[in-house]
Design a protein around this motif. Structure first.
Motif, mmCIF file in Angstrom:
data_model
loop_
_atom_site.group_PDB
_atom_site.id
_atom_site.type_symbol
_atom_site.label_atom_id
_atom_site.label_comp_id
_atom_site.label_asym_id
_atom_site.label_seq_id
_atom_site.Cartn_x
_atom_site.Cartn_y
_atom_site.Cartn_z
ATOM 1 N N ARG A 155 -5.192 102.060 37.235
ATOM 2 C CA ARG A 155 -4.535 102.809 38.517
ATOM 3 C C ARG A 155 -3.650 104.114 37.936
ATOM 4 N NH1 ARG A 155 0.190 98.354 40.305
ATOM 5 N NH2 ARG A 155 1.321 98.673 38.462
ATOM 6 N N ARG A 198 -2.877 107.343 33.833
ATOM 7 C CA ARG A 198 -3.752 106.065 33.865
ATOM 8 C C ARG A 198 -3.455 105.072 33.391
ATOM 9 N NH1 ARG A 198 -9.797 107.161 35.477
ATOM 10 N NH2 ARG A 198 -9.010 108.994 36.767
ATOM 11 N N VAL A 212 -3.477 105.640 42.950
ATOM 12 C CA VAL A 212 -4.944 105.588 43.155
ATOM 13 C C VAL A 212 -5.614 104.602 42.038
ATOM 14 C CG1 VAL A 212 -7.125 106.861 42.895
ATOM 15 C CG2 VAL A 212 -5.157 108.121 43.717
ATOM 16 N N TYR A 251 -8.782 102.950 40.245
ATOM 17 C CA TYR A 251 -10.114 103.148 39.786
ATOM 18 C C TYR A 251 -10.634 101.879 39.319
ATOM 19 C CZ TYR A 251 -8.451 107.994 39.792
ATOM 20 O OH TYR A 251 -7.829 109.260 40.303
ATOM 21 N N GLY A 308 -12.206 106.392 42.751
ATOM 22 C CA GLY A 308 -10.592 105.976 43.126
ATOM 23 C C GLY A 308 -10.655 105.689 44.473
#
Length: 120
Positions: free
Chosen positions: A37, A44, A91, A93, A113
């Motif tokens: 995320r 990330r 977001v 992923y 995402g």
């Protein structure tokens, strides 16, 4: 190129739950799968991973709240997120470790995402 397809993001209240899904075609040979995320303004980060043999790995921040699982036959990985908190807003992923097949070397690939927003 293989593009993982994610679904399940959206808006949740604090303390609520969401379930994310990510799949690749069954014709693709997959090793590990996982979720990462990225929150606004941050790098990330790993959320959870699951190996082909079922070995699990979680970020400390989600242990006891999130559960990763996979359907090996369907090449699908899930992330059940419970007790959501505002700091889970990001977001998310999906990451898939595609195994080597024939003359093609293995590689890692990311989904596009899916947004998760946790509100008070």
């Amino acid at each position: 190129q293989v593009m993982p397809m994610e679904s399940g993001g959206g808006l949740a209240e604090v303390g609520g739950s969401l379930r994310l899904s990510c799949t690749v075609p069954r014709s693709v040979k997959v090793n590990g799968m996982g979720w990462y995320r990225q929150a606004p303004g941050k790098q990330r980060e790993l959320v959870a991973t699951i190996s082909l043999g079922g070995r699990l790995n979680y970020a400390d921040s989600v242990k006891g709240r999130f559960t990763i699982s996979r359907d090996v036959a369907e090449n699908t990985v899930y992330l059940q997120m419970n007790s959501l908190a505002p700091e889970d807003t990001a977001v998310y992923y999906c990451y898939v470790d595609v195994a080597a097949m024939g003359d093609t070397a293995g590689f890692g690939t990311w989904g596009q995402g899916t947004h998760v927003t946790v509100s008070l």
